[in-house]
Design a protein around this motif. Structure first.
Motif, PDB file in Angstrom:
ATOM      1  N   VAL A   1       0.696  -1.192  -0.065  1.00  0.00           N
ATOM      2  CA  VAL A   1      -0.070   0.061   0.228  1.00  0.00           C
ATOM      3  C   VAL A   1       0.888   1.087   0.065  1.00  0.00           C
ATOM      4  O   VAL A   1       1.769   1.316   0.925  1.00  0.00           O
ATOM      5  CB  VAL A   1      -0.737  -0.050   1.158  1.00  0.00           C
ATOM      6  N   PRO A   2       0.825   2.128  -0.731  1.00  0.00           N
ATOM      7  CA  PRO A   2       1.803   3.143  -1.104  1.00  0.00           C
ATOM      8  C   PRO A   2       1.606   4.163   0.131  1.00  0.00           C
ATOM      9  O   PRO A   2       0.675   4.607   0.450  1.00  0.00           O
ATOM     10  CB  PRO A   2       1.618   3.960  -2.516  1.00  0.00           C
ATOM     11  N   VAL A   3       2.813   4.539   0.481  1.00  0.00           N
ATOM     12  CA  VAL A   3       2.836   5.534   1.827  1.00  0.00           C
ATOM     13  C   VAL A   3       3.419   6.669   1.134  1.00  0.00           C
ATOM     14  O   VAL A   3       4.795   6.874   0.724  1.00  0.00           O
ATOM     15  CB  VAL A   3       3.633   5.206   2.843  1.00  0.00           C
ATOM     16  N   LEU A   4       2.796   7.766   0.500  1.00  0.00           N
ATOM     17  CA  LEU A   4       3.285   8.980   0.000  1.00  0.00           C
ATOM     18  C   LEU A   4       4.024   9.856   0.987  1.00  0.00           C
ATOM     19  O   LEU A   4       3.676   9.954   2.280  1.00  0.00           O
ATOM     20  CB  LEU A   4       2.387   9.949  -0.615  1.00  0.00           C
ATOM     21  N   PRO A   5       5.178  10.494   0.855  1.00  0.00           N
ATOM     22  CA  PRO A   5       6.214  11.178   1.596  1.00  0.00           C
ATOM     23  C   PRO A   5       5.339  12.490   2.124  1.00  0.00           C
ATOM     24  O   PRO A   5       4.725  12.966   1.062  1.00  0.00           O
ATOM     25  CB  PRO A   5       7.355  11.576   0.726  1.00  0.00           C
ATOM     26  N   ARG A   6       5.565  12.897   3.094  1.00  0.00           N
ATOM     27  CA  ARG A   6       4.870  14.201   3.654  1.00  0.00           C
ATOM     28  C   ARG A   6       5.518  15.326   2.723  1.00  0.00           C
ATOM     29  O   ARG A   6       6.863  15.276   2.890  1.00  0.00           O
ATOM     30  CB  ARG A   6       5.050  14.351   5.098  1.00  0.00           C
ATOM     31  N   PRO A   7       4.800  16.420   2.442  1.00  0.00           N
ATOM     32  CA  PRO A   7       5.228  17.466   1.825  1.00  0.00           C
ATOM     33  C   PRO A   7       6.271  18.274   2.701  1.00  0.00           C
ATOM     34  O   PRO A   7       5.758  18.577   4.091  1.00  0.00           O
ATOM     35  CB  PRO A   7       4.050  18.220   1.292  1.00  0.00           C
TER      36      PRO A   7
ATOM     37  N   SER B   1      17.037   2.356  -9.155  1.00  0.00           N
ATOM     38  CA  SER B   1      17.568   1.955  -7.896  1.00  0.00           C
ATOM     39  C   SER B   1      17.554   3.064  -6.896  1.00  0.00           C
ATOM     40  O   SER B   1      18.551   2.849  -6.185  1.00  0.00           O
ATOM     41  CB  SER B   1      18.855   1.272  -8.209  1.00  0.00           C
ATOM     42  N   LEU B   2      16.725   4.124  -6.764  1.00  0.00           N
ATOM     43  CA  LEU B   2      16.911   5.233  -6.065  1.00  0.00           C
ATOM     44  C   LEU B   2      16.068   4.811  -4.752  1.00  0.00           C
ATOM     45  O   LEU B   2      16.078   5.792  -3.999  1.00  0.00           O
ATOM     46  CB  LEU B   2      16.296   6.538  -6.694  1.00  0.00           C
ATOM     47  N   GLY B   3      15.396   4.038  -4.698  1.00  0.00           N
ATOM     48  CA  GLY B   3      14.697   3.777  -3.610  1.00  0.00           C
ATOM     49  C   GLY B   3      13.137   3.954  -3.727  1.00  0.00           C
ATOM     50  O   GLY B   3      12.874   4.952  -4.486  1.00  0.00           O
ATOM     51  N   ARG B   4      12.268   3.514  -2.851  1.00  0.00           N
ATOM     52  CA  ARG B   4      10.815   3.951  -2.874  1.00  0.00           C
ATOM     53  C   ARG B   4      10.673   5.347  -2.966  1.00  0.00           C
ATOM     54  O   ARG B   4      10.081   6.037  -3.612  1.00  0.00           O
ATOM     55  CB  ARG B   4       9.888   3.250  -1.935  1.00  0.00           C
ATOM     56  N   GLU B   5      11.141   5.882  -1.741  1.00  0.00           N
ATOM     57  CA  GLU B   5      10.814   7.596  -1.875  1.00  0.00           C
ATOM     58  C   GLU B   5      12.001   8.406  -2.483  1.00  0.00           C
ATOM     59  O   GLU B   5      11.720   9.409  -2.714  1.00  0.00           O
ATOM     60  CB  GLU B   5      10.662   8.117  -0.376  1.00  0.00           C
ATOM     61  N   GLY B   6      13.126   7.681  -2.592  1.00  0.00           N
ATOM     62  CA  GLY B   6      14.160   8.554  -3.366  1.00  0.00           C
ATOM     63  C   GLY B   6      13.951   8.903  -4.629  1.00  0.00           C
ATOM     64  O   GLY B   6      14.209  10.150  -5.131  1.00  0.00           O
ATOM     65  N   SER B   7      13.245   8.252  -5.605  1.00  0.00           N
ATOM     66  CA  SER B   7      12.802   8.696  -6.770  1.00  0.00           C
ATOM     67  C   SER B   7      11.882   9.710  -6.784  1.00  0.00           C
ATOM     68  O   SER B   7      12.210  10.889  -7.291  1.00  0.00           O
ATOM     69  CB  SER B   7      12.120   7.714  -7.658  1.00  0.00           C
ATOM     70  N   VAL B   8      10.941   9.632  -5.940  1.00  0.00           N
ATOM     71  CA  VAL B   8       9.874  10.842  -5.671  1.00  0.00           C
ATOM     72  C   VAL B   8      10.631  11.945  -5.205  1.00  0.00           C
ATOM     73  O   VAL B   8      10.316  13.212  -5.779  1.00  0.00           O
ATOM     74  CB  VAL B   8       8.939  10.234  -4.936  1.00  0.00           C
ATOM     75  N   ARG B   9      11.527  11.853  -4.093  1.00  0.00           N
ATOM     76  CA  ARG B   9      12.162  13.271  -3.900  1.00  0.00           C
ATOM     77  C   ARG B   9      13.034  13.854  -4.820  1.00  0.00           C
ATOM     78  O   ARG B   9      13.127  15.081  -4.794  1.00  0.00           O
ATOM     79  CB  ARG B   9      12.914  12.869  -2.556  1.00  0.00           C
TER      80      ARG B   9
ATOM     81  N   SER C   1      10.800   5.703 -12.763  1.00  0.00           N
ATOM     82  CA  SER C   1      11.221   6.728 -11.634  1.00  0.00           C
ATOM     83  C   SER C   1      10.647   8.096 -11.615  1.00  0.00           C
ATOM     84  O   SER C   1      10.721   8.560 -10.385  1.00  0.00           O
ATOM     85  CB  SER C   1      12.832   6.654 -11.578  1.00  0.00           C
ATOM     86  N   PHE C   2      10.123   8.563 -12.693  1.00  0.00           N
ATOM     87  CA  PHE C   2       9.803   9.755 -12.606  1.00  0.00           C
ATOM     88  C   PHE C   2       8.332  10.040 -12.350  1.00  0.00           C
ATOM     89  O   PHE C   2       7.696  10.960 -12.687  1.00  0.00           O
ATOM     90  CB  PHE C   2      10.055  10.433 -14.209  1.00  0.00           C
ATOM     91  N   MET C   3       7.661   9.284 -11.802  1.00  0.00           N
ATOM     92  CA  MET C   3       6.074   9.156 -11.415  1.00  0.00           C
ATOM     93  C   MET C   3       6.195   8.422  -9.908  1.00  0.00           C
ATOM     94  O   MET C   3       6.989   8.220  -9.137  1.00  0.00           O
ATOM     95  CB  MET C   3       5.349   8.492 -12.397  1.00  0.00           C
ATOM     96  N   ASP C   4       5.041   8.204  -9.535  1.00  0.00           N
ATOM     97  CA  ASP C   4       4.880   7.627  -8.245  1.00  0.00           C
ATOM     98  C   ASP C   4       4.902   6.062  -8.251  1.00  0.00           C
ATOM     99  O   ASP C   4       4.880   5.463  -7.191  1.00  0.00           O
ATOM    100  CB  ASP C   4       3.486   7.848  -7.601  1.00  0.00           C
ATOM    101  N   GLY C   5       5.098   5.543  -9.368  1.00  0.00           N
ATOM    102  CA  GLY C   5       5.341   3.944  -9.377  1.00  0.00           C
ATOM    103  C   GLY C   5       6.215   3.352  -8.338  1.00  0.00           C
ATOM    104  O   GLY C   5       6.004   2.303  -7.901  1.00  0.00           O
ATOM    105  N   PRO C   6       7.384   3.869  -8.318  1.00  0.00           N
ATOM    106  CA  PRO C   6       8.428   3.276  -7.297  1.00  0.00           C
ATOM    107  C   PRO C   6       7.783   3.070  -5.876  1.00  0.00           C
ATOM    108  O   PRO C   6       8.306   2.396  -5.012  1.00  0.00           O
ATOM    109  CB  PRO C   6       9.602   4.241  -7.048  1.00  0.00           C
ATOM    110  N   LEU C   7       6.541   3.802  -5.454  1.00  0.00           N
ATOM    111  CA  LEU C   7       5.986   3.919  -4.210  1.00  0.00           C
ATOM    112  C   LEU C   7       5.065   2.503  -4.006  1.00  0.00           C
ATOM    113  O   LEU C   7       5.049   2.134  -2.748  1.00  0.00           O
ATOM    114  CB  LEU C   7       5.172   5.013  -3.882  1.00  0.00           C
ATOM    115  N   TYR C   8       4.831   1.763  -5.131  1.00  0.00           N
ATOM    116  CA  TYR C   8       3.851   0.678  -4.849  1.00  0.00           C
ATOM    117  C   TYR C   8       4.187  -0.541  -5.995  1.00  0.00           C
ATOM    118  O   TYR C   8       3.730  -1.433  -5.845  1.00  0.00           O
ATOM    119  CB  TYR C   8       2.345   1.224  -5.191  1.00  0.00           C
TER     120      TYR C   8
END
Length: 503
Positions: A139-145, A455-463, A438-445
């Motif tokens: 279940v994706p957990v979106l990083p807090r802004p 290979s940037l990690g779940r939140e690493g790509s988003v950040r 990597s340039f969308m939310d896909g790595p989160l889920y």
């Protein structure tokens, strides 16, 4: 000291649960199943109580999950626990039945070790499969802004009365787009419900998640955790107080993509004082749920012929670019107060950027060529389809994955050609460890497979996408001082074209 130690221990447990992508109830079910499988091999003095307690825990958790909805990842856990029952709790049940019948309890019979060992191993493998599957498809957990503003969001639907819908044969059908807005909001109450991810409602999110999965030929159940997620924004939150007017960022998703595919990115920008307007493109996006409940499915299928597909891509890109320009016109009307809206007077449509992922990046580039109101472009790994003239004459940030054996050899030459002759500085950043998704939310889920999500990690790509984009937009639209090239260079190989091609 005891309280501090207890809080520290609670924090460690929470980290473990989060790392496994399990809810507390799911975690307890896994723990109970593990004890149930291991009970056969515990010392005789503790075996009955351990087995009975574990069986009760699994049964209670299964009941709770049954009410809330069981994720498919938990099915092997429950199956492993059920298969272990003959090995572990049978002696306890036998004693209980003996007491009920008034007979003396018999010494419990246990399966021979050479029979129990492979059975226990099989049960353990089933139980272990659950957390592994939950980790792969969480279940994706979106990083807090990170910005100073709380974030609000809402969805609007606009119809362009001047433009016919080219995907249908109805001459009276007019082009309609669904737009999600993220904006700076008043800080709400601590208990304010966060917005549903991927749709206005859980049902819309299920429809969209299933369509996205089908678009890449995956069974819909694999991403059943995505509709369970919540974002950081509050749906319908009040606009932040004050008279500040915020720059606008238009966003177009990738081919078959949806308006919510970059939610984490949009929320981060909104928390720093931008209004983001992300589009669903009907008949192109995987599934678009209209206000009246109708679901419009994608009709943009490739033919397999490279030249034919390129012509189709140019047509679809032109439609998307027109959608972006239409939405900007609607936002200008909102800003002027021509339509009643909470954002009236708060939009600075004199400072506008167009952004997009994949084909959406191509649409953003084309919209900017056609519309002087767009002052900057962010292309997230998008191949430039369509005409390359006139020159852009505005700053561009292009983020790309590293070139590999599967990369279209025309991609980077085409991108460089698209930016050639730009009278403003453009930036091409090849991001280390990035893949196309990597340039969308896909790595989160999605499963953390480097070839799929990088290979940037779940939140690493988003950040990474948020940090680079925010630095660029602050410089391009707000004239903010700072070392933009230094920020960008930290993420990969940077090429800079200064006002006309000087690298």
């Amino acid at each position: 000291m005891r309280r501090r130690a207890r809080r520290a221990e609670d924090g460690r447990v929470t980290e473990i649960i989060a790392g496994l992508s399990l809810s507390p109830v799911e975690f307890l079910a896994v723990l109970g199943a593990v004890v149930l499988v291991a009970a056969r091999w515990l010392p005789p003095a503790v075996r009955p109580r351990a087995a009975a307690g574990a069986a009760a825990t699994v049964a209670l958790c299964a009941a709770v999950m049954g009410v809330r909805g069981v994720r498919w990842q938990m099915l092997p856990v429950l199956a492993g626990a059920a298969a272990a029952l003959p090995f572990a709790p049978a002696p306890v049940v036998g004693r209980w039945l003996g007491r009920v019948r008034g007979r003396p309890a018999r010494a419990p019979r246990r399966a021979r070790w050479w029979l129990a060992l492979p059975g226990s191993a099989a049960c353990a493998a089933l139980v272990a499969a659950g957390p592994v599957a939950a980790w792969a498809f969480p279940v994706p957990v979106l990083p807090r802004p990170s910005g100073p503003f709380a974030v609000g969001t809402r969805v609007v639907q606009w119809t362009d009365a001047q433009r016919p819908e080219t995907f249908t044969a109805d001459p009276d059908d007019r082009r309609t787009v669904v737009v999600q807005l993220w904006y700076p909001a008043r800080a709400g109450a601590a208990g304010a419900a966060r917005a549903q991810y991927l749709g206005r409602t859980r049902e819309e999110a299920r429809v969209v998640a299933g369509a996205l999965a089908g678009g890449v030929h995956l069974p819909g159940f694999l991403v059943d955790g995505v509709p369970r997620a919540r974002s950081s924004a509050v749906f319908g939150a009040e606009v932040a107080a004050g008279g500040e007017r915020w720059p606008v960022v238009l966003f177009s998703p990738g081919a078959g993509g949806v308006r919510t595919q970059n939610t984490a990115w949009a929320e981060e920008l909104a928390s720093h004082g931008y209004v983001v307007a992300a589009l669903d493109h009907p008949y192109d996006s995987a599934a678009v749920v209209l206000d009246d409940g109708r679901v419009v499915r994608s009709r943009t299928l490739s033919t397999g012929d490279r030249d034919a597909d390129e012509r189709l891509a140019e047509q679809w890109t032109a439609i998307r670019a027109a959608d972006l320009r239409f939405v900007l016109t609607q936002l200008e009307r909102v800003g002027r107060g021509e339509t009643a809206d909470p954002l009236t007077g708060r939009l600075d449509t004199g400072r506008v950027a167009a952004a997009g992922h994949s084909m959406g990046g191509a649409a953003a580039l084309q919209a900017a060529r056609e519309d002087g109101r767009i002052g900057a472009v962010v292309d997230l790994d998008g191949y430039p389809h369509g005409p390359l003239s006139p020159a852009l004459r505005r700053p561009v940030l292009a983020l790309t994955q590293a070139v590999g054996p599967n990369t279209d050899p025309r991609y980077l030459p085409r991108l460089r050609e698209a930016l050639a002759g730009d009278s403003a500085t453009s930036y091409r950043l090849t991001v280390r460890g990035a893949a196309h998704l990597s340039f969308m939310d896909g790595p989160l889920y999605l499963p953390p497979v480097p070839s799929v999500v990088g290979s940037l990690g779940r939140e690493g790509s988003v950040r990474m996408v948020a940090a680079t984009t925010l630095a660029f937009l602050d410089a391009a639209l707000r004239g903010a001082p700072g070392d933009l090239e230094g920020v960008l260079s930290a993420y990969g190989e940077l090429e800079v074209d200064r006002a006309g091609g000087g690298g």
